[in-house]
Design a protein around this motif. Structure first.
Motif, mmCIF file in Angstrom:
data_model
loop_
_atom_site.group_PDB
_atom_site.id
_atom_site.type_symbol
_atom_site.label_atom_id
_atom_site.label_comp_id
_atom_site.label_asym_id
_atom_site.label_seq_id
_atom_site.Cartn_x
_atom_site.Cartn_y
_atom_site.Cartn_z
ATOM 1 N N ASP A 104 1.167 -1.251 0.223
ATOM 2 C CA ASP A 104 0.151 0.118 -0.241
ATOM 3 C C ASP A 104 0.979 1.160 -0.514
ATOM 4 N N CYS A 105 2.296 1.377 -0.566
ATOM 5 C CA CYS A 105 2.980 2.439 -0.294
ATOM 6 C C CYS A 105 3.494 3.032 -1.599
ATOM 7 N N LYS A 106 2.664 4.105 -1.792
ATOM 8 C CA LYS A 106 2.255 4.839 -2.618
ATOM 9 C C LYS A 106 4.361 5.837 -2.761
ATOM 10 N N VAL A 107 4.529 5.844 -1.321
ATOM 11 C CA VAL A 107 6.440 5.860 -1.447
ATOM 12 C C VAL A 107 7.422 4.933 -1.991
ATOM 13 N N HIS A 108 7.282 3.932 -1.844
ATOM 14 C CA HIS A 108 7.585 3.232 -2.224
ATOM 15 C C HIS A 108 7.646 3.051 -4.086
ATOM 16 N N ARG A 109 6.284 3.033 -4.512
ATOM 17 C CA ARG A 109 6.092 3.198 -5.724
ATOM 18 C C ARG A 109 7.216 3.880 -6.421
ATOM 19 N N VAL A 110 7.207 5.590 -6.090
ATOM 20 C CA VAL A 110 7.864 6.678 -6.074
ATOM 21 C C VAL A 110 9.256 6.424 -6.667
ATOM 22 N N LEU A 111 9.889 5.843 -5.700
ATOM 23 C CA LEU A 111 11.407 5.420 -5.204
ATOM 24 C C LEU A 111 11.998 4.459 -6.108
ATOM 25 N N ALA A 112 10.775 3.682 -6.309
ATOM 26 C CA ALA A 112 11.069 2.541 -7.400
ATOM 27 C C ALA A 112 11.064 2.976 -8.634
ATOM 28 N N ARG A 113 9.862 3.824 -9.109
ATOM 29 C CA ARG A 113 10.068 4.645 -10.680
ATOM 30 C C ARG A 113 11.583 5.692 -10.518
ATOM 31 N N ALA A 114 12.451 5.398 -9.981
ATOM 32 C CA ALA A 114 12.757 7.083 -9.721
ATOM 33 C C ALA A 114 14.576 6.363 -9.481
ATOM 34 N N GLN A 115 14.203 5.026 -9.252
ATOM 35 C CA GLN A 115 15.501 3.859 -9.053
ATOM 36 C C GLN A 115 15.515 3.142 -10.122
ATOM 37 N N LYS A 116 14.184 3.302 -11.361
ATOM 38 C CA LYS A 116 14.704 2.196 -12.203
ATOM 39 C C LYS A 116 14.728 3.757 -13.513
ATOM 40 N N ALA A 117 15.045 4.290 -13.369
ATOM 41 C CA ALA A 117 15.316 6.095 -13.561
ATOM 42 C C ALA A 117 16.512 5.999 -13.675
ATOM 43 N N LEU A 118 16.845 5.789 -12.165
ATOM 44 C CA LEU A 118 18.531 5.999 -12.248
ATOM 45 C C LEU A 118 19.181 5.311 -13.085
ATOM 46 N N VAL A 119 18.791 3.375 -12.889
ATOM 47 C CA VAL A 119 19.387 2.399 -12.899
ATOM 48 C C VAL A 119 19.571 2.723 -14.850
ATOM 49 N N SER A 120 18.434 3.103 -15.035
ATOM 50 C CA SER A 120 18.399 3.282 -16.840
ATOM 51 C C SER A 120 20.066 4.413 -16.945
ATOM 52 N N GLU A 121 19.598 5.294 -16.633
ATOM 53 C CA GLU A 121 20.500 6.329 -16.487
ATOM 54 C C GLU A 121 22.083 5.787 -17.053
ATOM 55 N N LEU A 122 22.523 5.374 -15.857
ATOM 56 C CA LEU A 122 23.895 4.419 -15.805
ATOM 57 C C LEU A 122 24.276 3.259 -16.517
ATOM 58 N N SER A 123 23.358 3.099 -17.298
ATOM 59 C CA SER A 123 23.311 2.069 -17.704
ATOM 60 C C SER A 123 23.283 2.445 -19.368
ATOM 61 N N CYS A 124 23.418 3.432 -19.764
ATOM 62 C CA CYS A 124 22.911 3.778 -21.067
ATOM 63 C C CYS A 124 24.181 4.510 -21.843
ATOM 64 N N ASN A 125 25.263 4.466 -21.551
ATOM 65 C CA ASN A 125 26.872 4.637 -21.996
ATOM 66 C C ASN A 125 27.532 3.556 -21.546
ATOM 67 N N SER A 126 28.207 3.413 -23.056
ATOM 68 C CA SER A 126 29.400 2.042 -22.763
ATOM 69 C C SER A 126 30.538 2.881 -21.854
ATOM 70 N N LEU A 127 31.314 2.040 -21.130
ATOM 71 C CA LEU A 127 33.027 2.811 -20.780
ATOM 72 C C LEU A 127 33.423 3.624 -21.897
ATOM 73 N N ALA A 128 33.157 2.886 -23.267
ATOM 74 C CA ALA A 128 33.816 3.410 -24.019
ATOM 75 C C ALA A 128 33.505 4.605 -25.169
ATOM 76 N N GLU A 129 32.057 4.185 -24.985
ATOM 77 C CA GLU A 129 31.773 6.038 -24.895
ATOM 78 C C GLU A 129 32.376 6.713 -24.524
ATOM 79 N N LEU A 130 32.215 6.341 -23.164
ATOM 80 C CA LEU A 130 32.479 7.850 -21.888
ATOM 81 C C LEU A 130 34.054 7.752 -22.223
ATOM 82 N N ALA A 131 35.350 6.835 -22.493
ATOM 83 C CA ALA A 131 35.847 7.428 -22.665
ATOM 84 C C ALA A 131 36.813 7.015 -24.243
ATOM 85 N N GLU A 132 35.620 7.855 -24.515
ATOM 86 C CA GLU A 132 35.527 8.721 -26.259
ATOM 87 C C GLU A 132 36.703 7.828 -27.163
ATOM 88 N N LEU A 133 36.538 6.265 -27.512
ATOM 89 C CA LEU A 133 37.049 6.134 -27.543
ATOM 90 C C LEU A 133 36.458 5.592 -29.385
#
Length: 133
Positions: A104-133
């Motif tokens: 029943d926790c609405k805060v959990h749902r908001v935090l879960a969406r925020a975490q999913k967005a964070l993980v998605s953003e941290l996963s969208c670029n490879s190390l190669a892209e960040l190192a500009e290879l």
């Protein structure tokens, strides 16, 4: 939320290694000098990255550190998880954690969406892209 200095160092190490030609190694001393990371602290960080399977280490005069994976296969999320453990904005988002308020926790749902967005953003670029290879 703020990443630790060790995680920052781990990212800098991985970027330095990603810039190397495939198969080359750098010594801890070279990485320490290039990235201005205290060598003792750097060695601990390299051990963590090695345990996570992100780098290979080799002792001896031709030894050093190199990436264990192709830089196109590694993301910031991988490095953060290796150093910090599972990414969770709150304990209720840690896999396997059971909270009695979760259904029943609405805060959990908001935090879960925020975490999913964070993980998605941290996963969208490879190390190669960040190192500009």
């Amino acid at each position: 939320m703020q990443i630790t200095r060790q995680t920052e160092y781990a990212v800098r190490v991985m970027l330095e290694l990603a810039r190397l030609p495939k198969g080359e190694m750098l010594s801890a001393r070279e990485i320490s000098e290039k990235q201005q990371i205290p060598e003792v602290f750097l060695k601990k960080t390299i051990q963590i990255l090695a345990r996570a399977g992100l780098v290979h280490t080799q002792r001896g005069p031709r030894g050093g550190v190199q990436l264990a994976k192709d830089p196109t296969e590694v993301t910031l999320a991988d490095i953060l998880v290796a150093v910090e453990g599972p990414l969770a904005l709150n304990v209720c988002l840690v896999p396997g954690y059971e909270c009695v308020n979760k259904p029943d926790c609405k805060v959990h749902r908001v935090l879960a969406r925020a975490q999913k967005a964070l993980v998605s953003e941290l996963s969208c670029n490879s190390l190669a892209e960040l190192a500009e290879l």
